[in-house]
Design a protein around this motif. Structure first.
Motif, short mmCIF file in Angstrom:
data_model
loop_
_atom_site.label_atom_id
_atom_site.label_comp_id
_atom_site.label_asym_id
_atom_site.label_seq_id
_atom_site.Cartn_x
_atom_site.Cartn_y
_atom_site.Cartn_z
N SER A 16 0.73 -1.12 0.15
CA SER A 16 0.01 0.01 0.07
C SER A 16 0.99 1.21 -0.15
N PRO A 17 0.68 2.28 -0.78
CA PRO A 17 1.26 3.44 -0.80
C PRO A 17 0.91 4.21 0.42
N SER A 18 1.66 5.27 0.57
CA SER A 18 1.51 6.31 1.84
C SER A 18 0.06 6.76 1.79
N ARG A 19 -0.62 6.80 2.89
CA ARG A 19 -2.06 7.43 3.33
C ARG A 19 -1.99 8.82 2.62
N GLU A 20 -2.87 9.09 2.11
CA GLU A 20 -3.07 10.52 1.49
C GLU A 20 -3.39 11.49 2.74
N SER A 21 -4.37 10.97 3.54
CA SER A 21 -4.97 11.94 4.58
C SER A 21 -3.79 12.24 5.75
N ASP A 22 -2.93 11.48 6.03
CA ASP A 22 -1.88 11.76 7.06
C ASP A 22 -0.36 11.23 6.77
N HIS A 64 0.92 8.44 6.48
CA HIS A 64 1.25 7.02 7.03
C HIS A 64 1.25 5.97 6.26
N GLU A 65 2.50 5.04 6.59
CA GLU A 65 2.68 3.89 5.88
C GLU A 65 1.95 2.70 6.55
N LYS A 66 1.43 1.76 5.97
CA LYS A 66 0.74 0.91 6.70
C LYS A 66 1.79 -0.16 7.36
N TRP A 67 3.06 -0.23 6.58
CA TRP A 67 4.06 -1.30 7.17
C TRP A 67 4.44 -0.89 8.53
N VAL A 68 4.69 0.52 8.41
CA VAL A 68 5.57 0.99 9.58
C VAL A 68 4.54 1.12 10.80
N ASP A 69 3.12 1.28 10.50
CA ASP A 69 2.32 1.26 11.52
C ASP A 69 2.09 -0.06 11.99
N PHE A 70 2.09 -1.05 11.35
CA PHE A 70 1.98 -2.33 11.71
C PHE A 70 3.03 -3.06 12.48
N VAL A 71 4.36 -2.50 12.19
CA VAL A 71 5.57 -3.27 12.95
C VAL A 71 5.67 -2.40 14.31
N LEU A 72 5.18 -1.30 14.34
CA LEU A 72 5.13 -0.79 15.62
C LEU A 72 4.21 -1.62 16.67
N ALA A 73 2.92 -2.22 15.91
CA ALA A 73 2.31 -3.18 16.80
C ALA A 73 2.94 -4.43 16.82
N PHE A 74 3.49 -4.78 15.90
CA PHE A 74 3.93 -6.17 15.76
C PHE A 74 5.43 -6.31 15.45
N PRO A 75 6.25 -5.76 16.19
CA PRO A 75 7.88 -5.59 16.11
C PRO A 75 8.38 -6.99 15.88
N HIS A 76 7.98 -8.16 16.27
CA HIS A 76 8.62 -9.54 16.18
C HIS A 76 7.68 -10.53 15.57
N CYS A 77 8.58 -11.29 14.67
CA CYS A 77 7.76 -12.34 14.05
C CYS A 77 7.00 -13.37 15.03
N ASP A 78 7.49 -13.47 16.07
CA ASP A 78 7.09 -14.52 17.10
C ASP A 78 5.71 -13.97 17.65
N MET A 79 5.53 -12.75 17.73
CA MET A 79 4.25 -12.11 18.11
C MET A 79 3.07 -12.68 17.26
N ILE A 80 3.30 -13.13 15.94
CA ILE A 80 2.33 -13.54 15.04
C ILE A 80 2.54 -15.15 15.05
N SER A 81 3.83 -15.61 14.56
CA SER A 81 3.70 -16.96 14.26
C SER A 81 3.49 -17.97 15.38
N LYS A 82 3.51 -17.56 16.69
CA LYS A 82 3.05 -18.30 18.04
C LYS A 82 1.70 -18.32 18.00
N LEU A 83 0.91 -17.61 17.12
CA LEU A 83 -0.53 -17.50 17.30
C LEU A 83 -1.20 -18.53 16.17
N THR A 84 -2.34 -18.69 16.56
CA THR A 84 -3.08 -19.70 15.46
C THR A 84 -3.63 -18.40 14.41
#
Length: 243
Positions: free
Chosen positions: A168-174, A176-196
């Motif tokens: 996704s390109p940068s959001r026009e309204s503010d 923000h880049e989706k990948w940047v916001d995402f890794v702020l919430a999920f900075p480590h792969c284990d935070m996802i891989s250990k979940l179903t």
């Protein structure tokens, strides 16, 4: 012919006045960039008998207020490229560097190229503002690129390659880049891989809603599958990249 050489610095300028054949009308003296002292300088220059030209170098943004003020006082002002001054007289440039010597050198340059001096004309306020905004934009863009590269470098330790999953390109309204916001919430792969996949889907959907991003099951599965294959250099407990 009165050549007023001004060496402009931050907060003050050094002024010298020469006439042909090396006659020193005024030895170098300092002038603070205040309304009262600039007025005194303008009054002093106006009292000089004969034709007078004020010359200074284009030194960043420092010269602009002084040049504009003296121009508004109906004085002839010329702003010269510093390279021309530095090469004048066969010197490679100011060894040693002193404001007093520089002001005399600028005045001497003015006498040598008297008829070639181009009159300074202040830029229109709109054009000046646009140029300033453009410089600020360029600096902000460089800073953003630097910070993005630094973030990717940190992710190489905790979640390598995750930034490439998001297109996704940068959001026009503010901006923000989706990948940047995402890794702020999920900075480590284990935070996802250990979940179903169902547990991650709930978290990811909640995150999308909270951050105004569009949720799809396809992208959710893609991220989950990627995290399963991802190999980090540090454990989620040891990671300090986003502390």
């Amino acid at each position: 012919m009165n050549a007023v050489g001004i060496d402009v610095s931050k907060g003050k300028s050094t002024v010298a006045v020469l006439r042909p054949f090396g006659e020193v009308v005024a030895s170098p003296f300092d002038v603070s960039h205040t309304g009262s002292e600039l007025k005194e300088l303008a009054d002093f220059i106006k009292k000089l008998p004969g034709e007078t030209k004020v010359v200074m170098e284009a030194t960043g943004n420092y010269y602009e207020p002084i040049a504009r003020y003296l121009h508004e006082q109906n004085l002839f002002v010329s702003v010269v490229n510093p390279v021309l001054i530095s090469d004048f007289g066969g010197n490679t440039l100011r060894k040693p560097k002193t404001d007093k010597k520089d002001s005399l050198k600028i005045a001497s340059y003015a006498l040598s190229y008297w008829v070639d001096m181009k009159k300074y004309v202040p830029q229109e306020d709109l054009r000046k503002s646009l140029k300033l905004l453009n410089r600020q934009y360029q600096q902000a863009s460089k800073l953003k690129t630097m910070m993005n590269n630094n973030l990717i470098s940190l992710l190489d330790l905790t979640f390598p390659g995750i930034n490439k999953i998001f297109t996704s390109p940068s959001r026009e309204s503010d901006g923000h880049e989706k990948w940047v916001d995402f890794v702020l919430a999920f900075p480590h792969c284990d935070m996802i891989s250990k979940l179903t996949i169902k547990a991650f889907a709930r978290k990811y959907k909640k995150w999308c809603n909270s951050n105004s991003y569009y949720f799809t099951e396809t992208s959710c599965k893609k991220i989950h599958d990627f995290s399963k294959e991802c190999i980090s250099s540090v454990s989620s407990e040891e990671s300090t990249a986003f502390a």
